[in-house]
Design an enzyme around this catalytic site. Structure first.
Site, PDB file in Angstrom:
ATOM      1  N   LYS A 103       8.215  -1.732  -2.449  1.00  0.00           N
ATOM      2  CA  LYS A 103       7.624  -0.941  -1.366  1.00  0.00           C
ATOM      3  C   LYS A 103       8.717  -0.345  -0.467  1.00  0.00           C
ATOM      4  O   LYS A 103       8.711   0.844  -0.171  1.00  0.00           O
ATOM      5  CB  LYS A 103       6.662  -1.817  -0.552  1.00  0.00           C
TER       6      LYS A 103
ATOM      7  N   CYS B 249       6.294   4.568   9.100  1.00  0.00           N
ATOM      8  CA  CYS B 249       6.852   3.796   7.977  1.00  0.00           C
ATOM      9  C   CYS B 249       8.313   4.069   7.653  1.00  0.00           C
ATOM     10  O   CYS B 249       9.104   3.132   7.559  1.00  0.00           O
ATOM     11  CB  CYS B 249       6.012   4.041   6.729  1.00  0.00           C
TER      12      CYS B 249
ATOM     13  N   GLU C 212       0.840  -1.194   0.000  1.00  0.00           N
ATOM     14  CA  GLU C 212       0.000   0.000   0.000  1.00  0.00           C
ATOM     15  C   GLU C 212       0.880   1.250   0.000  1.00  0.00           C
ATOM     16  O   GLU C 212       1.806   1.352   0.775  1.00  0.00           O
ATOM     17  CB  GLU C 212      -0.909  -0.019   1.247  1.00  0.00           C
TER      18      GLU C 212
HETATM   19  P1  NAD Z   1      -1.767  -0.455  12.691  1.00  0.00           P
HETATM   20  O1  NAD Z   1      -0.951  -0.782  13.889  1.00  0.00           O
HETATM   21  O2  NAD Z   1      -2.524   0.825  12.630  1.00  0.00           O
HETATM   22  O3  NAD Z   1      -2.837  -1.630  12.446  1.00  0.00           O
HETATM   23  C1  NAD Z   1      -2.536  -2.978  12.515  1.00  0.00           C
HETATM   24  C2  NAD Z   1      -3.689  -3.710  13.199  1.00  0.00           C
HETATM   25  O4  NAD Z   1      -3.481  -5.125  13.088  1.00  0.00           O
HETATM   26  C3  NAD Z   1      -3.832  -3.411  14.687  1.00  0.00           C
HETATM   27  O5  NAD Z   1      -5.120  -2.868  14.939  1.00  0.00           O
HETATM   28  C4  NAD Z   1      -3.644  -4.792  15.365  1.00  0.00           C
HETATM   29  O6  NAD Z   1      -4.479  -4.976  16.487  1.00  0.00           O
HETATM   30  C5  NAD Z   1      -4.034  -5.733  14.246  1.00  0.00           C
HETATM   31  N1  NAD Z   1      -3.487  -7.091  14.401  1.00  0.00           N
HETATM   32  C6  NAD Z   1      -2.200  -7.462  14.631  1.00  0.00           C
HETATM   33  N2  NAD Z   1      -2.103  -8.801  14.644  1.00  0.00           N
HETATM   34  C7  NAD Z   1      -3.343  -9.297  14.417  1.00  0.00           C
HETATM   35  C8  NAD Z   1      -3.874 -10.610  14.302  1.00  0.00           C
HETATM   36  N3  NAD Z   1      -3.087 -11.687  14.410  1.00  0.00           N
HETATM   37  N4  NAD Z   1      -5.202 -10.740  14.065  1.00  0.00           N
HETATM   38  C9  NAD Z   1      -5.988  -9.651  13.946  1.00  0.00           C
HETATM   39  N5  NAD Z   1      -5.537  -8.385  14.023  1.00  0.00           N
HETATM   40  C10 NAD Z   1      -4.231  -8.212  14.262  1.00  0.00           C
HETATM   41  O7  NAD Z   1      -0.775  -0.565  11.452  1.00  0.00           O
HETATM   42  P2  NAD Z   1      -0.898   0.173  10.028  1.00  0.00           P
HETATM   43  O8  NAD Z   1      -0.350   1.558  10.129  1.00  0.00           O
HETATM   44  O9  NAD Z   1      -2.258  -0.037   9.481  1.00  0.00           O
HETATM   45  O10 NAD Z   1       0.153  -0.658   9.187  1.00  0.00           O
HETATM   46  C11 NAD Z   1      -0.122  -1.983   8.764  1.00  0.00           C
HETATM   47  C12 NAD Z   1       0.923  -2.397   7.742  1.00  0.00           C
HETATM   48  O11 NAD Z   1       0.810  -1.545   6.581  1.00  0.00           O
HETATM   49  C13 NAD Z   1       2.374  -2.262   8.213  1.00  0.00           C
HETATM   50  O12 NAD Z   1       3.124  -3.305   7.642  1.00  0.00           O
HETATM   51  C14 NAD Z   1       2.803  -0.938   7.619  1.00  0.00           C
HETATM   52  O13 NAD Z   1       4.210  -0.893   7.405  1.00  0.00           O
HETATM   53  C15 NAD Z   1       2.064  -0.915   6.308  1.00  0.00           C
HETATM   54  N6  NAD Z   1       1.805   0.430   5.768  1.00  0.00           N
HETATM   55  C16 NAD Z   1       1.394   1.443   6.588  1.00  0.00           C
HETATM   56  C17 NAD Z   1       1.090   2.698   6.045  1.00  0.00           C
HETATM   57  C18 NAD Z   1       0.636   3.832   6.913  1.00  0.00           C
HETATM   58  O14 NAD Z   1       0.527   4.941   6.408  1.00  0.00           O
HETATM   59  N7  NAD Z   1       0.344   3.640   8.184  1.00  0.00           N
HETATM   60  C19 NAD Z   1       1.174   2.903   4.664  1.00  0.00           C
HETATM   61  C20 NAD Z   1       1.581   1.841   3.859  1.00  0.00           C
HETATM   62  C21 NAD Z   1       1.880   0.603   4.423  1.00  0.00           C
HETATM   63  C1  UDX Z   2       4.766   7.456   3.749  1.00  0.00           C
HETATM   64  C2  UDX Z   2       4.776   7.355   2.216  1.00  0.00           C
HETATM   65  O1  UDX Z   2       4.660   8.675   1.659  1.00  0.00           O
HETATM   66  C3  UDX Z   2       3.630   6.479   1.728  1.00  0.00           C
HETATM   67  O2  UDX Z   2       3.702   6.316   0.320  1.00  0.00           O
HETATM   68  C4  UDX Z   2       3.738   5.126   2.414  1.00  0.00           C
HETATM   69  O3  UDX Z   2       2.674   4.287   2.013  1.00  0.00           O
HETATM   70  C5  UDX Z   2       3.745   5.269   3.919  1.00  0.00           C
HETATM   71  O4  UDX Z   2       4.813   6.161   4.311  1.00  0.00           O
HETATM   72  P1  UDX Z   2       3.335   8.818   5.519  1.00  0.00           P
HETATM   73  O5  UDX Z   2       4.438   8.455   6.451  1.00  0.00           O
HETATM   74  O6  UDX Z   2       1.937   8.542   5.912  1.00  0.00           O
HETATM   75  O7  UDX Z   2       3.547   8.109   4.102  1.00  0.00           O
HETATM   76  O8  UDX Z   2       3.409  10.401   5.194  1.00  0.00           O
HETATM   77  P2  UDX Z   2       4.395  11.277   4.290  1.00  0.00           P
HETATM   78  O9  UDX Z   2       3.592  12.296   3.611  1.00  0.00           O
HETATM   79  O10 UDX Z   2       5.280  10.470   3.448  1.00  0.00           O
HETATM   80  O11 UDX Z   2       5.266  12.038   5.381  1.00  0.00           O
HETATM   81  C6  UDX Z   2       6.213  11.353   6.180  1.00  0.00           C
HETATM   82  C7  UDX Z   2       6.975  12.353   7.037  1.00  0.00           C
HETATM   83  O12 UDX Z   2       7.840  13.150   6.228  1.00  0.00           O
HETATM   84  C8  UDX Z   2       6.081  13.344   7.779  1.00  0.00           C
HETATM   85  O13 UDX Z   2       6.594  13.569   9.073  1.00  0.00           O
HETATM   86  C9  UDX Z   2       6.169  14.591   6.933  1.00  0.00           C
HETATM   87  O14 UDX Z   2       5.899  15.751   7.644  1.00  0.00           O
HETATM   88  C10 UDX Z   2       7.620  14.529   6.481  1.00  0.00           C
HETATM   89  N1  UDX Z   2       7.900  15.270   5.245  1.00  0.00           N
HETATM   90  C11 UDX Z   2       7.270  14.936   4.092  1.00  0.00           C
HETATM   91  C12 UDX Z   2       8.855  16.291   5.250  1.00  0.00           C
HETATM   92  O15 UDX Z   2       9.450  16.592   6.293  1.00  0.00           O
HETATM   93  N2  UDX Z   2       9.131  16.948   4.077  1.00  0.00           N
HETATM   94  C13 UDX Z   2       8.515  16.638   2.901  1.00  0.00           C
HETATM   95  O16 UDX Z   2       8.826  17.267   1.882  1.00  0.00           O
HETATM   96  C14 UDX Z   2       7.548  15.590   2.912  1.00  0.00           C
END
Ligand code: NAD
Ligand code: UDX
Length: 463
Positions: free
Chosen positions: A221, A277, A162
Site C-alpha cells: 500500500k 494520503c 484500500e
Molecule cells: P477519516 O478521517 O475520513 O475517517 C476516520 C474516522 O475514524 C473518523 O471519522 C474518526 O472519527 C474515526 N475514528 C478514529 N478513531 C476511532 C475510534 N477509536 N473508534 C471509532 N471511530 C474512530 O479517514 P479516511 O480518509 O477514511 O482514512 C482512513 C484510513 O484509510 C487511513 O489510514 C488512510 O490512510 C486510509 N486510506 C484513505 C484513503 C482516502 O482516499 N481517504 C484511501 C485509501 C486508504
Molecule cells: C490516492 C491514490 O490514488 C489511491 O489509490 C489511494 O487509495 C489514496 O491516495 P487520492 O489521493 O484520493 O488517491 O486521489 P488521486 O487521484 O491519487 O490524486 C491525488 C492528488 O494528485 C490530487 O491532488 C490530484 O489532483 C493530483 N494529481 C493526480 C496530479 O496532480 N496529477 C495527476 O496526473 C494525477
C-alpha cells in the site's frame, strides 16, 4: 467460515464508501459502520441522503438502497464489535504531530485504541482486518494487544489495504484493479483469508483477488502511493524545465505516455498533489527506511515531497512575480479549493498552501468551490497557524457563484480541475475583471487560444 456480520470502525472517506459497497453487493451480510464522531454518524443517517458527510459521485444512491436494510451507521462501538465476526479497522492514521517521529511517522494511537477496545469487548473469535494504511509490521503490534487479553478469544489479523481514489471511489470499489489480502501462513490464517476472499468474490472476479503474507500487503500500500506520487513529482519537475526551454509539458506527457512501458496515467502536471494520503504515506515510508538505517532509500523518496512543496511555492511565487511583484491588496479569485475534482475533501489541498503564501503577501482572496464551504476554507487556513485567525477572516471571502468571485479580480487561479470551470462564460468573467486580466491555470484545463483571444494573459503549468 461464512461471514454474516461485519463491523467497521471509522465512518470516514474509506469506511463509509467501502462498507456501502460491501452492503450493496452482499445483502446477506449485516454491515455496521461505527464512529466516535456522533455528528458524522448523524449525517450518515440523515433522512435526506444528499446530506451524507462525504460527497462521492454515485454514493448517495447506494447508501439509499442499502441503509436500514443491511447497512447501519451507529455510535455504539462496543455493541457492533461484540456482534461482528469480522471487524474492519478504518480509522485515520495521520502524520504524528508530537514526540519521536514528529512530522514523519504515522500516528497509530487510534489504531491501538481500536485494538484495545476489540480486545476488551470481544467474547467470541473474530477476524480483524486492517483497512487503514499502516506502516509495515503494524499487525504485529495489533496481534500482541489482542493475544494478551487472557479471555481465550482467538483473533486472526488480515491486511486489506484500500486503493480507492476520492472522486472515483464508487467506481474504484465496484471495479477494483485488484483486491489485496495479506494474512498468516498458518492454517487458521489461510481460513481467515478465504473468509474475506468470499466477501469480495460477491462482485470481484477471483483472478483480481491477490493474497500475500501480511507484511507484503502492508508494504504494498505504501509502495503504490509512493509510485503514484513519484510520477506526479516527476512530471512536475519536467514542467519547470519546459517553462525554461519552450517545450510544452502536456506534449511531453503525451509523447512519453504512449510508451507502453510508461503508460499515460498520472502524468498530468499540476500545482502539486494534495489529499490525505500521498504526503502522509511517503513521509511514513521515509521514516520507516530511516528507522532501519536505509538513508539512501529514505532520501530517494523524500525527494518526491520536496519536489511537490517546491511546485506549490513556485505557483504562488509566479503569481506574485507576474502581477508586477506585488499582490498587496489585489484581489485573486480561486477557482477550486478541494484537493481534486468530485470530492469535498480539502486535506493537504495545494490551494491551502498557495492561499497561505498569497495572504503573506497581503493579497485578498475570493474563493469559489462547488463543494467546499467558507467555514472549511477558513478552518484549513487557521490550522496552519501562520497568522491570527482574524487576519484570515479579513483577507479571505468565499462565494456561492464563480462570477461573483471573479468580479473585480486582478487574477484568477485555477486550483482544482472541476469540469464546470471549462464551461464558464469566460468572456463575462473577463469583462468583470481588472485589466490586464490574468489566468493562472494550476491544472492545465482551460483553452489557451480562446482565453488569449478574449484578452486574458494566460499561464499554464509547464508551457
Ligand atoms: P477519516 O478521517 O475520513 O475517517 C476516520 C474516522 O475514524 C473518523 O471519522 C474518526 O472519527 C474515526 N475514528 C478514529 N478513531 C476511532 C475510534 N477509536 N473508534 C471509532 N471511530 C474512530 O479517514 P479516511 O480518509 O477514511 O482514512 C482512513 C484510513 O484509510 C487511513 O489510514 C488512510 O490512510 C486510509 N486510506 C484513505 C484513503 C482516502 O482516499 N481517504 C484511501 C485509501 C486508504
Ligand atoms: C490516492 C491514490 O490514488 C489511491 O489509490 C489511494 O487509495 C489514496 O491516495 P487520492 O489521493 O484520493 O488517491 O486521489 P488521486 O487521484 O491519487 O490524486 C491525488 C492528488 O494528485 C490530487 O491532488 C490530484 O489532483 C493530483 N494529481 C493526480 C496530479 O496532480 N496529477 C495527476 O496526473 C494525477
Amino acid at each position: 467460515m461464512k461471514v454474516t456480520k461485519i463491523c467497521c470502525i471509522g465512518a470516514g472517506y474509506v469506511g463509509g464508501p467501502t462498507m456501502a459497497i460491501i452492503a450493496q453487493k452482499c445483502p446477506q451480510i449485516q454491515v455496521t459502520v461505527v464512529d466516535l464522531n456522533a455528528e458524522r454518524i448523524a449525517a450518515w443517517n440523515d433522512e435526506d441522503v444528499n446530506n451524507i458527510p462525504i460527497y462521492e459521485p454515485g454514493l448517495s444512491e447506494i447508501v439509499k438502497e442499502a441503509r436500514g436494510r443491511n447497512l447501519f451507521f451507529s455510535t455504539e462501538v462496543d455493541a457492533a464489535i461484540d456482534a461482528a465476526d469480522m471487524i474492519f479497522i478504518s480509522v485515520n492514521t495521520p502524520t504524528k504531530t508530537y514526540g519521536k517521529g514528529k512530522g514523519m511517522a504515522a500516528d497509530l494511537k487510534y489504531i491501538e485504541l481500536c485494538a484495545r477496545q476489540i480486545a476488551r469487548v470481544s467474547k467470541s473469535n473474530k477476524i480483524v482486518v486492517e483497512k487503514s494504511t499502516l506502516p509495515v509490521r503494524t499487525a504485529e503490534a495489533i496481534k500482541s494487544i489482542l493475544d494478551n487479553t487472557g479471555n481465550g478469544v482467538k483473533f486472526q489479523i488480515l491486511s486489506n489495504p484500500e486503493f480507492l481514489a476520492e472522486g472515483t471511489a464508487v467506481q474504484d470499489l465496484l471495479q477494483p484493479d485488484r483486491i489485496l489480502i495479506g494474512g498468516d501462513t498458518t492454517e487458521e490464517g489461510q481460513k481467515a483469508i478465504q473468509a474475506l476472499v468470499e466477501v469480495y468474490a460477491n462482485w470481484v472476479p477471483e483472478n483480481k483477488i491477490l493474497t500475500t503474507n501480511v507484511w507484503s500487503s502492508e508494504l504494498s500500500k505504501l509502495t503504490a502511493n509512493a509510485f503514484l506520487a513519484q510520477r506526479i513529482s516527476s512530471i512536475n519537475a519536467m514542467s519547470e524545465l519546459c517553462e525554461k526551454t519552450g517545450a510544452d509539458v502536456n506534449e511531453v506527457a503525451r509523447a512519453i505516455g504512449m510508451d507502453s512501458r510508461i503508460g499515460p496515467k498520472f502524468l498530468k502536471a499540476s500545482v502539486g498533489f494534495g489529499g490525505s494520503c500521498f504526503q502522509k504515506d511517503i513521509l511514513n515510508l521515509v521514516y520507516i527506511a530511516k528507522s532501519y538505517g536505509l538513508h539512501e532509500v529514505a532520501d530517494y523518496w523524500e525527494q518526491v515531497i520536496i519536489m511537490n512543496d517546491h511546485q506549490k511555492r513556485r505557483f504562488s511565487g509566479n503569481i506574485v512575480k507576474t502581477l508586477y511583484n506585488t499582490v498587496s491588496d489585489k484581489k485573486i479569485a480561486f477557482l477550486g479549493w478541494a484537493f481534486k475534482k468530485d470530492t469535498n475533501d480539502t486535506r493537504e489541498s495545494a490551494a491551502i498552501y498557495v492561499a497561505d503564501d498569497l495572504i503573506n503577501e497581503n493579497a485578498t482572496l475570493a474563493i469559489y468551490d462547488p463543494k467546499v464551504s467558507h467555514k472549511k476554507v477558513l478552518a484549513d487556513l487557521d490550522y496552519l497557524e501562520t497568522r491570527a485567525t482574524s487576519v484570515n477572516a479579513e483577507r479571505v471571502q468565499s462565494f456561492g457563484n464563480p462570477y461573483q468571485a471573479c468580479e473585480g479580480a486582478h487574477a484568477v487561479a485555477v486550483l482544482t480541475e472541476w469540469d464546470e470551470f471549462v464551461t464558464y462564460d469566460w468572456q463575462k468573467i473577463y469583462e468583470a475583471m481588472q485589466k490586464p486580466a490574468f489566468v493562472f491555470d494550476g491544472r492545465n484545463i482551460l483553452d489557451k487560444t480562446s482565453l488569449e483571444k478574449i484578452g486574458f494573459v494566460y499561464q499554464a503549468i509547464g508551457s
